[in-house]
Design an enzyme around this catalytic site. Structure first.
Site, short mmCIF file in Angstrom:
data_model
loop_
_atom_site.label_atom_id
_atom_site.label_comp_id
_atom_site.label_asym_id
_atom_site.label_seq_id
_atom_site.Cartn_x
_atom_site.Cartn_y
_atom_site.Cartn_z
N HIS A 264 0.91 -0.89 0.09
CA HIS A 264 0.10 -0.10 0.28
C HIS A 264 0.73 1.41 0.04
CE1 HIS A 264 -3.56 2.94 1.56
NE2 HIS A 264 -3.79 1.88 0.67
N ASP A 315 -8.25 -5.08 -0.61
CA ASP A 315 -8.58 -6.28 -1.39
C ASP A 315 -8.03 -7.60 -1.35
OD1 ASP A 315 -9.22 -4.40 -3.22
OD2 ASP A 315 -7.49 -3.54 -3.75
N1 ACO Z 1 4.59 -7.20 -4.80
C1 ACO Z 1 5.37 -7.40 -4.76
N2 ACO Z 1 6.01 -5.96 -4.96
C2 ACO Z 1 5.57 -5.33 -4.25
C3 ACO Z 1 4.37 -4.85 -4.49
C4 ACO Z 1 3.39 -5.79 -4.62
N3 ACO Z 1 2.36 -6.60 -4.46
N4 ACO Z 1 3.79 -3.52 -3.65
C5 ACO Z 1 4.87 -3.48 -3.61
N5 ACO Z 1 6.07 -3.71 -3.88
C6 ACO Z 1 7.11 -3.72 -3.85
C7 ACO Z 1 8.03 -3.06 -5.52
O1 ACO Z 1 8.67 -3.85 -6.33
C8 ACO Z 1 9.03 -1.74 -4.61
O2 ACO Z 1 9.92 -2.72 -4.39
P1 ACO Z 1 11.29 -2.10 -4.89
O3 ACO Z 1 11.80 -1.20 -3.62
O4 ACO Z 1 12.77 -3.51 -4.54
O5 ACO Z 1 11.78 -2.04 -5.94
C9 ACO Z 1 8.48 -1.36 -3.36
O6 ACO Z 1 7.43 -2.82 -2.94
C10 ACO Z 1 8.17 0.00 -3.35
O7 ACO Z 1 6.85 -0.40 -4.65
P2 ACO Z 1 6.13 0.24 -5.48
O8 ACO Z 1 5.07 0.31 -6.37
O9 ACO Z 1 6.85 1.54 -5.54
O10 ACO Z 1 4.64 1.46 -4.69
P3 ACO Z 1 3.93 2.28 -4.54
O11 ACO Z 1 3.51 2.88 -3.10
O12 ACO Z 1 4.53 2.79 -5.65
O13 ACO Z 1 2.56 1.53 -4.86
C11 ACO Z 1 0.72 -0.75 -4.60
C12 ACO Z 1 1.41 0.49 -4.03
C13 ACO Z 1 0.46 0.26 -6.17
C14 ACO Z 1 -0.39 -0.08 -4.21
C15 ACO Z 1 1.99 -1.39 -4.72
O14 ACO Z 1 2.03 -1.90 -3.15
C16 ACO Z 1 0.67 -2.46 -5.53
O15 ACO Z 1 1.17 -2.82 -6.81
N6 ACO Z 1 0.39 -3.56 -5.00
C17 ACO Z 1 -0.07 -5.38 -5.59
C18 ACO Z 1 -1.64 -3.38 -6.13
C19 ACO Z 1 -3.09 -3.43 -5.52
O16 ACO Z 1 -2.98 -4.62 -4.22
N7 ACO Z 1 -3.73 -2.80 -5.20
C20 ACO Z 1 -4.51 -1.94 -4.07
C21 ACO Z 1 -3.76 -1.64 -3.73
S1 ACO Z 1 -4.98 -0.76 -1.94
C22 ACO Z 1 -6.45 -0.36 -2.51
O17 ACO Z 1 -6.67 0.61 -3.92
C23 ACO Z 1 -7.49 -0.75 -2.86
#
Ligand code: ACO
Length: 378
Positions: A264, A315
């Site tokens: 998140h 989710d």
């Molecule tokens: N799986 C694997 N790695 C992850 C995940 C994940 N679900 N989420 C974050 N990371 C990792 C990234 O790869 C990154 O790692 P790195 O620094 O080694 O490259 C680090 O954590 C930061 O990730 P970002 O994508 O930059 O984080 P951001 O804050 O932009 O994204 C998000 C947040 C979009 C929710 C992300 O965690 C994600 O894509 N999760 C999966 C999709 C999801 O569940 N979305 C629902 C969110 S809740 C809602 O909107 C209702």
């Protein structure tokens, strides 16, 4: 030559504060979610979705009369204009429900003679109409795509039960109704999330309520936001069994894939909505006699916390809850949209109460000073 003196862009607007609001607060460092002063753990299980609608729209929980009035208003607004029913029932049956809903909500604006009336009374009325009509639009499209007769709304049923009735054509059990109602409560609002922000950007131009909610639905649809709940079930189906989880997660992480329902932007600790959903998912899975999905989910969450320090978000377990209720996967995100319409519309009213055009800037990273070469010489 690029402009090296320009400040860096906050990628994804991380850390940027876009508004003051009394509606909700997401305290990512301590895993707390507040609606108008109430911790989500205080509300969940104690108040109905309709009470939360009132809370978000009037800043206080309703008394008996206020709740009765709100329920009656929502029931009275469920009827769709025939023109919108005609549109919904001519959509291709294979269309993704989120496309159908977004288009139908936009179409509702064409049939509302007050669509451009920006008086506070008209805006409030439109907000409540949308809250009442988005589930009806969703259910009508779902019945249409299966070639089934449309089920009329039941005025005796509250929002959660009426939606289940309209998609299934059967009255839900008390337990199903309560589960759905709790899901609505947990999804109603969530600070300056992406879809709420987009709704606020749209209304800040003094566009209209229908345009703002249409924008929000389009934003919610993506797999990084509300679309993740569909992705969770697809992932669980792909993994297939508990025995495959460890290798699958290992492989996905090696390929730098995102695991749906995990992580998140704001919560650095557990999303406070997740334990409520997890508990419901556990109960339902055990009742179905098919604990496989919840067992797989629990193992994925455990591995992701161990390997990446990331926790499950709203989710993750809501997917198993809806799946266990027999709801088709592609209705998961629409259900999120139905519940979040209460928050979106409250934010639209909140934005209008103290409006200023939302217009950030960007850092230009291209060249300057280029000269036009005649087209024959390019
Ligand atoms: N799986 C694997 N790695 C992850 C995940 C994940 N679900 N989420 C974050 N990371 C990792 C990234 O790869 C990154 O790692 P790195 O620094 O080694 O490259 C680090 O954590 C930061 O990730 P970002 O994508 O930059 O984080 P951001 O804050 O932009 O994204 C998000 C947040 C979009 C929710 C992300 O965690 C994600 O894509 N999760 C999966 C999709 C999801 O569940 N979305 C629902 C969110 S809740 C809602 O909107 C209702």
């Amino acid at each position: 030559m690029t402009n090296t003196a320009a400040p860096a862009a906050a990628k994804g607007l991380e850390g940027v504060i876009a508004a003051n609001t009394r509606l909700s607060d997401v305290r990512g460092d301590i895993g707390q979610l507040i609606y108008c002063g109430y911790d989500i753990n205080e509300l969940a299980g104690k108040v109905s979705y309709e009470e939360v609608v009132h809370l978000l729209h009037h800043n206080h929980l309703p008394n008996v009369k206020e709740l009765g009035d709100l329920k009656a208003t929502l029931v009275g607004f469920r009827e769709l204009p025939q023109g919108v029913i005609d549109i919904v029932t001519t959509f291709p049956k294979e269309a993704a429900p989120m496309h159908a809903i977004r288009t139908a909500i936009s179409a509702l604006g064409c049939f509302d003679t007050t669509a451009e009336d920006d008086s506070q009374h008209a805006q409030r009325r439109k907000a409540l109409r949308l809250i009442a009509q988005i589930p009806v639009v969703t259910a009508f499209f779902h019945r249409h795509r299966q070639g089934l007769e449309l089920v009329r709304p039941d005025s005796q049923l509250g929002e959660a039960a009426n939606f289940l009735w309209m998609i299934n054509g059967e009255k839900p059990s008390k337990e199903m109704e309560e589960t759905m109602d709790m899901c609505y409560v947990l999804h109603a609002d969530h600070g300056m999330n992406a879809s709420t922000f987009s709704a606020r950007v749209t209304i800040a131009t003094l566009s209209d309520m229908y345009s703002a909610i249409t924008t929000a639905i389009g934003t919610l649809k993506g797999p990084l936001h509300g679309g993740a709940n569909e992705g969770v079930i697809k992932m669980l189906q792909e993994i297939g069994s508990l025995a495959n989880v460890d290798a699958w997660v290992e492989d996905a992480l090696a390929q730098k894939k995102k695991i749906m329902g995990i992580g998140h932007r704001v919560y650095k600790v557990l999303d406070p909505r997740a334990p409520h959903l997890k508990r419901m998912a556990q109960i339902l899975s055990n009742q179905l006699g098919d604990p496989k999905w919840i067992q797989m989910s629990e193992r994925i969450a455990e591995l992701m916390f161990k390997k990446k320090g990331l926790s499950a978000n709203v989710d993750f377990y809501s997917a198993t809850v809806y799946y266990s209720l027999g709801i088709p996967t592609d209705l998961f995100t629409p259900i999120f949209a139905i519940a979040r319409t209460s928050g979106w519309t409250a934010h639209v009213l909140d934005q209008l109460a103290d409006n200023r055009l939302i217009r950030p800037q960007s850092v230009y990273t291209g060249p300057v000073g280029l000269k036009v070469v005649p087209i024959s010489q390019r």
